[in-house]
Design a protein around this motif. Structure first.
Motif, PDB file in Angstrom:
ATOM      1  N   ILE A  39      49.507  51.830   3.222  1.00  0.00           N
ATOM      2  CA  ILE A  39      50.237  52.026   1.973  1.00  0.00           C
ATOM      3  C   ILE A  39      49.834  50.920   0.996  1.00  0.00           C
ATOM      4  O   ILE A  39      49.678  49.754   1.388  1.00  0.00           O
ATOM      5  N   GLY A  40      49.678  51.278  -0.272  1.00  0.00           N
ATOM      6  CA  GLY A  40      49.342  50.249  -1.253  1.00  0.00           C
ATOM      7  C   GLY A  40      49.191  50.808  -2.652  1.00  0.00           C
ATOM      8  O   GLY A  40      49.270  52.023  -2.883  1.00  0.00           O
ATOM      9  N   TYR A  41      48.982  49.915  -3.580  1.00  0.00           N
ATOM     10  CA  TYR A  41      48.689  50.271  -4.958  1.00  0.00           C
ATOM     11  C   TYR A  41      47.347  51.004  -4.967  1.00  0.00           C
ATOM     12  O   TYR A  41      46.382  50.578  -4.333  1.00  0.00           O
ATOM     13  N   GLN A  42      47.278  52.099  -5.687  1.00  0.00           N
ATOM     14  CA  GLN A  42      46.098  52.960  -5.643  1.00  0.00           C
ATOM     15  C   GLN A  42      44.811  52.207  -5.954  1.00  0.00           C
ATOM     16  O   GLN A  42      43.767  52.422  -5.315  1.00  0.00           O
ATOM     17  N   LEU A  52      39.745  53.325   5.599  1.00  0.00           N
ATOM     18  CA  LEU A  52      40.886  54.245   5.569  1.00  0.00           C
ATOM     19  C   LEU A  52      40.635  55.564   6.270  1.00  0.00           C
ATOM     20  O   LEU A  52      41.537  56.413   6.342  1.00  0.00           O
ATOM     21  N   GLU A  53      39.459  55.740   6.796  1.00  0.00           N
ATOM     22  CA  GLU A  53      39.138  57.017   7.445  1.00  0.00           C
ATOM     23  C   GLU A  53      40.054  57.245   8.651  1.00  0.00           C
ATOM     24  O   GLU A  53      40.246  56.368   9.487  1.00  0.00           O
ATOM     25  N   GLY A  54      40.615  58.450   8.726  1.00  0.00           N
ATOM     26  CA  GLY A  54      41.482  58.819   9.831  1.00  0.00           C
ATOM     27  C   GLY A  54      42.897  58.295   9.723  1.00  0.00           C
ATOM     28  O   GLY A  54      43.705  58.492  10.639  1.00  0.00           O
ATOM     29  N   LYS A  55      43.221  57.631   8.591  1.00  0.00           N
ATOM     30  CA  LYS A  55      44.557  57.079   8.396  1.00  0.00           C
ATOM     31  C   LYS A  55      45.389  57.990   7.494  1.00  0.00           C
ATOM     32  O   LYS A  55      44.852  58.737   6.678  1.00  0.00           O
ATOM     33  N   THR A  56      46.690  57.898   7.630  1.00  0.00           N
ATOM     34  CA  THR A  56      47.583  58.476   6.637  1.00  0.00           C
ATOM     35  C   THR A  56      47.679  57.466   5.498  1.00  0.00           C
ATOM     36  O   THR A  56      48.114  56.328   5.714  1.00  0.00           O
ATOM     37  N   VAL A  57      47.222  57.865   4.325  1.00  0.00           N
ATOM     38  CA  VAL A  57      47.148  56.930   3.187  1.00  0.00           C
ATOM     39  C   VAL A  57      48.180  57.329   2.144  1.00  0.00           C
ATOM     40  O   VAL A  57      48.242  58.479   1.705  1.00  0.00           O
ATOM     41  N   ILE A  58      48.985  56.357   1.739  1.00  0.00           N
ATOM     42  CA  ILE A  58      50.006  56.583   0.714  1.00  0.00           C
ATOM     43  C   ILE A  58      49.727  55.641  -0.449  1.00  0.00           C
ATOM     44  O   ILE A  58      49.891  54.418  -0.320  1.00  0.00           O
ATOM     45  N   GLY A  59      49.289  56.189  -1.554  1.00  0.00           N
ATOM     46  CA  GLY A  59      49.007  55.384  -2.738  1.00  0.00           C
ATOM     47  C   GLY A  59      50.157  55.444  -3.726  1.00  0.00           C
ATOM     48  O   GLY A  59      50.731  56.499  -3.966  1.00  0.00           O
ATOM     49  N   LYS A  60      50.498  54.307  -4.290  1.00  0.00           N
ATOM     50  CA  LYS A  60      51.597  54.217  -5.249  1.00  0.00           C
ATOM     51  C   LYS A  60      51.112  53.581  -6.546  1.00  0.00           C
ATOM     52  O   LYS A  60      50.066  52.939  -6.600  1.00  0.00           O
ATOM     53  N   ALA A  61      51.926  53.723  -7.588  1.00  0.00           N
ATOM     54  CA  ALA A  61      51.590  53.166  -8.893  1.00  0.00           C
ATOM     55  C   ALA A  61      51.968  51.687  -8.960  1.00  0.00           C
ATOM     56  O   ALA A  61      52.630  51.151  -8.063  1.00  0.00           O
ATOM     57  N   MET A  62      51.586  51.039 -10.080  1.00  0.00           N
ATOM     58  CA  MET A  62      51.775  49.607 -10.241  1.00  0.00           C
ATOM     59  C   MET A  62      53.227  49.174 -10.095  1.00  0.00           C
ATOM     60  O   MET A  62      53.536  48.182  -9.452  1.00  0.00           O
ATOM     61  N   GLU A  64      55.735  50.575  -8.554  1.00  0.00           N
ATOM     62  CA  GLU A  64      56.455  51.217  -7.457  1.00  0.00           C
ATOM     63  C   GLU A  64      56.428  50.366  -6.187  1.00  0.00           C
ATOM     64  O   GLU A  64      56.295  50.876  -5.076  1.00  0.00           O
ATOM     65  N   GLU A  65      56.592  49.055  -6.348  1.00  0.00           N
ATOM     66  CA  GLU A  65      56.536  48.162  -5.196  1.00  0.00           C
ATOM     67  C   GLU A  65      57.631  48.475  -4.172  1.00  0.00           C
ATOM     68  O   GLU A  65      57.361  48.520  -2.958  1.00  0.00           O
ATOM     69  N   LEU A  66      58.842  48.690  -4.640  1.00  0.00           N
ATOM     70  CA  LEU A  66      59.929  48.961  -3.700  1.00  0.00           C
ATOM     71  C   LEU A  66      59.761  50.312  -3.023  1.00  0.00           C
ATOM     72  O   LEU A  66      60.179  50.495  -1.871  1.00  0.00           O
ATOM     73  N   TYR A  93      52.501  36.380  -5.074  1.00  0.00           N
ATOM     74  CA  TYR A  93      52.743  37.509  -5.979  1.00  0.00           C
ATOM     75  C   TYR A  93      52.397  38.835  -5.312  1.00  0.00           C
ATOM     76  O   TYR A  93      52.007  39.786  -5.984  1.00  0.00           O
ATOM     77  N   GLY A  94      52.523  38.891  -3.998  1.00  0.00           N
ATOM     78  CA  GLY A  94      52.171  40.102  -3.269  1.00  0.00           C
ATOM     79  C   GLY A  94      53.387  40.764  -2.653  1.00  0.00           C
ATOM     80  O   GLY A  94      54.537  40.544  -3.048  1.00  0.00           O
ATOM     81  N   MET A  95      53.150  41.593  -1.628  1.00  0.00           N
ATOM     82  CA  MET A  95      54.193  42.448  -1.068  1.00  0.00           C
ATOM     83  C   MET A  95      55.043  41.784   0.018  1.00  0.00           C
ATOM     84  O   MET A  95      56.017  42.371   0.484  1.00  0.00           O
ATOM     85  N   ALA A  96      54.701  40.571   0.422  1.00  0.00           N
ATOM     86  CA  ALA A  96      55.482  39.934   1.484  1.00  0.00           C
ATOM     87  C   ALA A  96      56.921  39.680   1.041  1.00  0.00           C
ATOM     88  O   ALA A  96      57.870  39.974   1.778  1.00  0.00           O
ATOM     89  N   GLY A  97      57.095  39.142  -0.163  1.00  0.00           N
ATOM     90  CA  GLY A  97      58.442  38.848  -0.652  1.00  0.00           C
ATOM     91  C   GLY A  97      59.311  40.083  -0.775  1.00  0.00           C
ATOM     92  O   GLY A  97      60.418  40.129  -0.199  1.00  0.00           O
ATOM     93  N   PRO A  98      58.866  41.114  -1.523  1.00  0.00           N
ATOM     94  CA  PRO A  98      59.694  42.332  -1.634  1.00  0.00           C
ATOM     95  C   PRO A  98      60.004  42.973  -0.290  1.00  0.00           C
ATOM     96  O   PRO A  98      61.097  43.521  -0.095  1.00  0.00           O
ATOM     97  N   THR A  99      59.056  42.907   0.645  1.00  0.00           N
ATOM     98  CA  THR A  99      59.286  43.516   1.957  1.00  0.00           C
ATOM     99  C   THR A  99      60.403  42.806   2.707  1.00  0.00           C
ATOM    100  O   THR A  99      61.337  43.439   3.229  1.00  0.00           O
TER     101      THR A  99
END
Length: 437
Positions: A39-42, A52-62, A64-66, A93-99
């Motif tokens: 999962i990540g920013y597109q 990413l081959e063979g993975k379920t990939v979920i792309g989100k917009a800028m 949409e961190e939460l 400034y990454g995803m560790a804090g919000p997570t």
């Protein structure tokens, strides 16, 4: 049945670095390989298509961190291993804090039987950009995001002021976007209060990516740059220089060692600088003794220290006998007695300190000083000055070689609040503390 409930999965907070596969850590590659869901920013996911081959990939917009965090949480609770990717380092400034914020709100404690979390560090944008332009971060630096989507601008402005005042090399994240164009100019305006207009600046866009751009310019021209959300701005400090295409901030060796590697006069190898924690008061007192017309306020300005620090530097238990000014610390609880002594002075010159360096000077008879336990009052003609006693955090008695003396009140930040100076017939307008009036 409980046997049908899958064991909890794992969230891997992966930093992929600047985006160039060559600058991704081995553990980051392993973590993405272990993941069933990525999962990540597109824009970031497009940097690692081969992983990413063979993975379920979920792309989100800028913005949409939460949403990214919640998707990772749901997948991990269902027993899957999830890689939640950030560019650079997930803890900067990454995803560790919000997570972690989200998980803690859900009651997560990180114990056995719960979703497990691992932070996989990566090369941050400030490290990547610094490497491209030279060595600008080899001394103290700070990072400030100019995005006011989640941080109020007054808070950002105070942080810029502190960075300028503290002479930090300053790294600006999120300097501009389509909606935010004026912020970088405001940041420039604040830093120019403390920095030379020719201070070197580097604006790096898409470091180590296909559309990488590096721009060098002086601070006075920063408003002419066109940074974006893909840019990082590095602003030098007073020592940073730009030579032969490289931006370099000296570590400080030349302040201590000569070209031959021997310590310069007054310094010792392996010892703190003469202007170190223990030594700078000695140097300040020596400077005072060398002045034809010594002023403790001028000394505070010369050494760029607060008024309380300057007062402490000339305390009578450490100052040499020929130091022009000496102080003794007064306990705040003992101040009322000293104020009563001030009331016996024939006349008092009062210097009231205000914000931004403002001051009010008045001359009153000693009997015009009044303290009721909550407010200190100075009568001055038809008016009066009042000082909230709760603001007084410390006090010093200050005496000069001319035997003039003053009572110095400072606040909790060491800033001067009020100076009560005894006036004598010989020098009715004099400044007993050596402070400019």
């Amino acid at each position: 049945m409980t046997g049908d409930v899958p064991p909890p999965g794992q969230i891997l907070l992966v930093g992929i670095g600047p985006g160039d596969p060559a600058h991704m850590t081995a553990r980051a590659r392993e973590a993405i390989a272990e993941a069933e869901v990525v999962i990540g920013y597109q824009t970031y996911l497009k940097l690692i298509p081969e992983l990413l081959e063979g993975k379920t990939v979920i792309g989100k917009a800028m913005t949409e961190e939460l949403d990214r965090v919640e998707a990772a949480w749901q997948a991990a609770r269902a027993g899957q291993v999830v890689a939640l990717v950030s560019s650079g380092d997930p803890g900067v400034y990454g995803m560790a804090g919000p997570t972690y914020e989200f998980l803690l709100q859900q009651g997560w404690q990180g114990g056995a039987g719960e979703v497990q979390v691992e932070v996989v560090p990566g090369t941050s944008a400030l490290s990547s950009c610094a490497a491209l332009v030279g060595a600008p971060l080899t001394h103290d630096f700070c990072t400030i995001s100019l995005s006011d989507l989640l941080t109020p601008w007054p808070v950002i402005a105070r942080r810029l002021e502190a960075a300028g005042r503290g002479d930090f090399v300053t790294v600006l994240y999120n300097p501009a976007s389509k909606r935010r164009q004026a912020h970088i100019a405001r940041a420039q305006e604040i830093l120019l209060r403390y920095r030379d207009p020719k201070t070197p600046v580097a604006v790096v866009r898409s470091a180590y990516r296909e559309r990488q751009q590096v721009q060098h310019l002086p601070l006075e021209q920063l408003h002419q740059a066109e940074p974006s959300m893909l840019s990082t701005v590095i602003i030098g400090n007073r020592s940073t220089r730009f030579e032969h295409g490289r931006m370099v901030t000296p570590r400080g060796y030349t302040a201590k060692y000569a070209e031959a590697g021997t310590p310069v006069p007054g310094e010792q190898r392996g010892q703190s600088l003469s202007l170190g924690l223990e030594g700078w008061p000695v140097v300040l007192r020596q400077w005072l003794r060398e002045q034809q017309t010594p002023s403790l306020e001028a000394a505070a300005a010369h050494f760029d220290v607060g008024w309380a620090e300057a007062l402490a530097a000339v305390a009578d238990d450490v100052a040499e006998p020929d130091t022009p000014f000496m102080t003794s610390r007064i306990e705040v609880t003992d101040l009322p007695r000293h104020l009563e002594e001030c009331r016996e002075w024939p006349r008092i010159r009062a210097v009231v300190r205000g914000p931004a360096g403002t001051r009010m000077v008045c001359s009153v008879a000693g009997a015009g000083l009044y303290y009721d336990g909550e407010t200190l009052v100075l009568g001055a003609g038809g008016g009066r000055v009042e000082l909230d006693w709760q603001r007084v955090a410390a006090a010093w008695a200050l005496a000069g070689t001319c035997q003039h003396c003053s009572l110095e009140l400072v606040d909790e930040r060491g800033r001067g609040l009020l100076s009560l100076q005894r006036v004598t017939g010989r020098n009715p307008a004099g400044d007993a503390s050596g402070r400019a009036g």
